[in-house]
Design an enzyme around this catalytic site. Structure first.
Site, PDB file in Angstrom:
ATOM      1  N   TYR A 296       7.298 -36.575  42.614  1.00 11.21           N
ATOM      2  CA  TYR A 296       8.563 -36.309  42.340  1.00 11.21           C
ATOM      3  C   TYR A 296       9.286 -37.823  42.243  1.00 11.21           C
ATOM      4  O   TYR A 296      10.173 -38.149  41.586  1.00 11.21           O
ATOM      5  CB  TYR A 296       9.223 -35.645  43.596  1.00 11.21           C
ATOM      6  CG  TYR A 296       8.920 -34.429  43.330  1.00 11.21           C
ATOM      7  CD1 TYR A 296       9.035 -33.412  42.184  1.00 11.21           C
ATOM      8  CD2 TYR A 296       8.335 -33.603  44.565  1.00 11.21           C
ATOM      9  CE1 TYR A 296       9.051 -32.006  42.116  1.00 11.21           C
ATOM     10  CE2 TYR A 296       8.059 -32.067  44.382  1.00 11.21           C
ATOM     11  CZ  TYR A 296       8.356 -31.554  43.219  1.00 11.21           C
ATOM     12  OH  TYR A 296       8.217 -29.989  43.343  1.00 11.21           O
TER      13      TYR A 296
HETATM   14  C1  LIG Z   1       1.572 -32.090  41.825  1.00  9.03           C
HETATM   15  C2  LIG Z   1       1.426 -31.257  40.951  1.00  9.03           C
HETATM   16  C3  LIG Z   1       2.580 -30.113  40.558  1.00  9.03           C
HETATM   17  C4  LIG Z   1       1.172 -32.044  39.394  1.00  9.03           C
HETATM   18  O1  LIG Z   1       1.239 -31.278  38.393  1.00  9.03           O
HETATM   19  P1  LIG Z   1       0.250 -31.642  37.117  1.00  9.03           P
HETATM   20  O2  LIG Z   1       0.167 -30.743  36.011  1.00  9.03           O
HETATM   21  O3  LIG Z   1      -1.290 -31.734  37.770  1.00  9.03           O
HETATM   22  O4  LIG Z   1       0.939 -33.061  36.824  1.00  9.03           O
HETATM   23  P2  LIG Z   1       1.160 -33.816  35.421  1.00  9.03           P
HETATM   24  O5  LIG Z   1      -0.006 -33.743  34.717  1.00  9.03           O
HETATM   25  O6  LIG Z   1       2.441 -33.249  34.882  1.00  9.03           O
HETATM   26  O7  LIG Z   1       1.663 -35.335  35.784  1.00  9.03           O
HETATM   27  C5  LIG Z   1       2.853 -35.786  35.672  1.00  9.03           C
HETATM   28  C6  LIG Z   1       2.996 -37.280  36.018  1.00  9.03           C
HETATM   29  O8  LIG Z   1       2.653 -37.186  37.355  1.00  9.03           O
HETATM   30  C7  LIG Z   1       1.543 -37.779  37.692  1.00  9.03           C
HETATM   31  N1  LIG Z   1       0.877 -37.023  38.976  1.00  9.03           N
HETATM   32  C8  LIG Z   1       0.213 -36.015  38.930  1.00  9.03           C
HETATM   33  N2  LIG Z   1      -0.125 -35.431  40.039  1.00  9.03           N
HETATM   34  C9  LIG Z   1       0.081 -36.672  40.811  1.00  9.03           C
HETATM   35  C10 LIG Z   1      -0.417 -37.008  42.097  1.00  9.03           C
HETATM   36  N3  LIG Z   1      -1.147 -36.103  42.837  1.00  9.03           N
HETATM   37  N4  LIG Z   1       0.003 -38.384  42.807  1.00  9.03           N
HETATM   38  C11 LIG Z   1       0.574 -39.209  41.820  1.00  9.03           C
HETATM   39  N5  LIG Z   1       1.115 -38.852  40.588  1.00  9.03           N
HETATM   40  C12 LIG Z   1       0.757 -37.737  40.131  1.00  9.03           C
HETATM   41  C13 LIG Z   1       0.645 -37.799  36.610  1.00  9.03           C
HETATM   42  O9  LIG Z   1      -0.152 -38.852  36.626  1.00  9.03           O
HETATM   43  C14 LIG Z   1       1.731 -37.870  35.449  1.00  9.03           C
HETATM   44  O10 LIG Z   1       1.944 -39.130  34.988  1.00  9.03           O
HETATM   45  P3  LIG Z   1       2.477 -39.862  33.882  1.00  9.03           P
HETATM   46  O11 LIG Z   1       3.429 -38.703  33.229  1.00  9.03           O
HETATM   47  O12 LIG Z   1       3.067 -41.138  34.086  1.00  9.03           O
HETATM   48  O13 LIG Z   1       1.121 -39.671  33.122  1.00  9.03           O
HETATM   49  C15 LIG Z   1      -0.057 -30.271  40.934  1.00  9.03           C
HETATM   50  O14 LIG Z   1      -1.090 -31.263  40.901  1.00  9.03           O
HETATM   51  C16 LIG Z   1      -0.116 -29.238  41.878  1.00  9.03           C
HETATM   52  O15 LIG Z   1       0.244 -28.394  41.841  1.00  9.03           O
HETATM   53  N6  LIG Z   1      -0.603 -29.891  43.151  1.00  9.03           N
HETATM   54  C17 LIG Z   1      -0.862 -28.899  44.223  1.00  9.03           C
HETATM   55  C18 LIG Z   1       0.617 -28.488  44.769  1.00  9.03           C
HETATM   56  C19 LIG Z   1       1.677 -29.386  44.936  1.00  9.03           C
HETATM   57  O16 LIG Z   1       1.400 -30.510  45.464  1.00  9.03           O
HETATM   58  N7  LIG Z   1       2.699 -29.111  44.594  1.00  9.03           N
HETATM   59  C20 LIG Z   1       3.855 -30.116  44.636  1.00  9.03           C
HETATM   60  C21 LIG Z   1       5.301 -29.534  45.101  1.00  9.03           C
HETATM   61  S1  LIG Z   1       5.306 -28.271  46.435  1.00  9.03           S
END
Ligand SMILES: CC(C)(COP(=O)(O)OP(=O)(O)OC[C@H]1O[C@@H](n2cnc3c(N)ncnc32)[C@H](O)[C@@H]1OP(=O)(O)O)[C@@H](O)C(=O)NCCC(=O)NCCS
Length: 171
Positions: A144
């Site tokens: 975020y």
């Molecule tokens: C966190 C989460 C929602 C990210 O979704 P995702 O589809 O993997 O992320 P994206 O591929 O859209 O990544 C978007 C950006 O965020 C970054 N990003 C993704 N996961 C990240 C992480 N764990 N830490 C830091 N940056 C992260 C990516 O590098 C990307 O950056 P860029 O646009 O500069 O390349 C997913 O990993 C998830 O569901 N995790 C488990 C549940 C969770 O933590 N939910 C969060 C809210 S409660």
């Protein structure tokens, strides 16, 4: 969307396979399995899922939306001093997750942007000052923060993004 297959984002329905979803955090999976449908029925939150067009049942990601108000004291002084001394209306992404098989492909970013767009549309009729998110852990927090969210004071894991920086007219 970096070459990814197109995704459909739609309200959670009975035909979606909630049991197969796993994002690596059990409490988020369990929410989808056990609580989401009830919460929607009771108008506590709306749940939107992402799926591929050719696979209507498989949930690739989801987020929840509900309303809340932010206490003025939780906002930075510079922001708060320009606002009336009342609770500030906001929209909450309480949960957002992507299936483990589809993470790091831009889907989380797409879900966040869809939630903001949806909120902007609503905010043409009901004022909403900011988007608020709850970050479940450090990874979520980093996710975020890269989109400009700032921490709300007096909270451990709640972040906000003022919506004034977005265009809010429906197209
Ligand atoms: C966190 C989460 C929602 C990210 O979704 P995702 O589809 O993997 O992320 P994206 O591929 O859209 O990544 C978007 C950006 O965020 C970054 N990003 C993704 N996961 C990240 C992480 N764990 N830490 C830091 N940056 C992260 C990516 O590098 C990307 O950056 P860029 O646009 O500069 O390349 C997913 O990993 C998830 O569901 N995790 C488990 C549940 C969770 O933590 N939910 C969060 C809210 S409660």
């Amino acid at each position: 969307m970096s070459g990814e297959r197109r995704l459909i984002i739609e309200p959670l329905g009975h035909h979606h396979n909630r049991n197969a979803f796993t994002c690596g955090i059990e409490s988020l999976d369990a929410y989808l399995r056990r609580q989401a449908t009830q919460n929607v029925k009771r108008r506590i939150s709306r749940v939107f899922i992402a799926r591929y067009p050719d696979d209507p049942a498989r949930i690739v990601g989801f987020y929840t939306l509900s309303s809340l108000s932010i206490d003025l004291s939780a906002l930075p002084d510079q922001t708060a001093k320009k606002l009336p001394r009342h609770p500030i209306p906001a929209a909450l992404i309480g949960r957002l997750a992507v299936d483990a098989s589809a993470q790091r492909k831009g889907i989380g970013k797409m879900l966040l942007s869809n939630a903001i767009r949806r909120t902007l549309l609503v905010s043409n009729d009901i004022a909403i000052y900011a988007m608020v998110v709850d970050a479940i852990n450090q990874d979520a927090e980093s996710f975020y923060l890269r989109y400009g969210f700032s921490r709300l004071a007096h909270t451990r894991n709640r972040f906000f993004l003022a919506l004034k920086c977005f265009q809010s007219r429906p197209d």
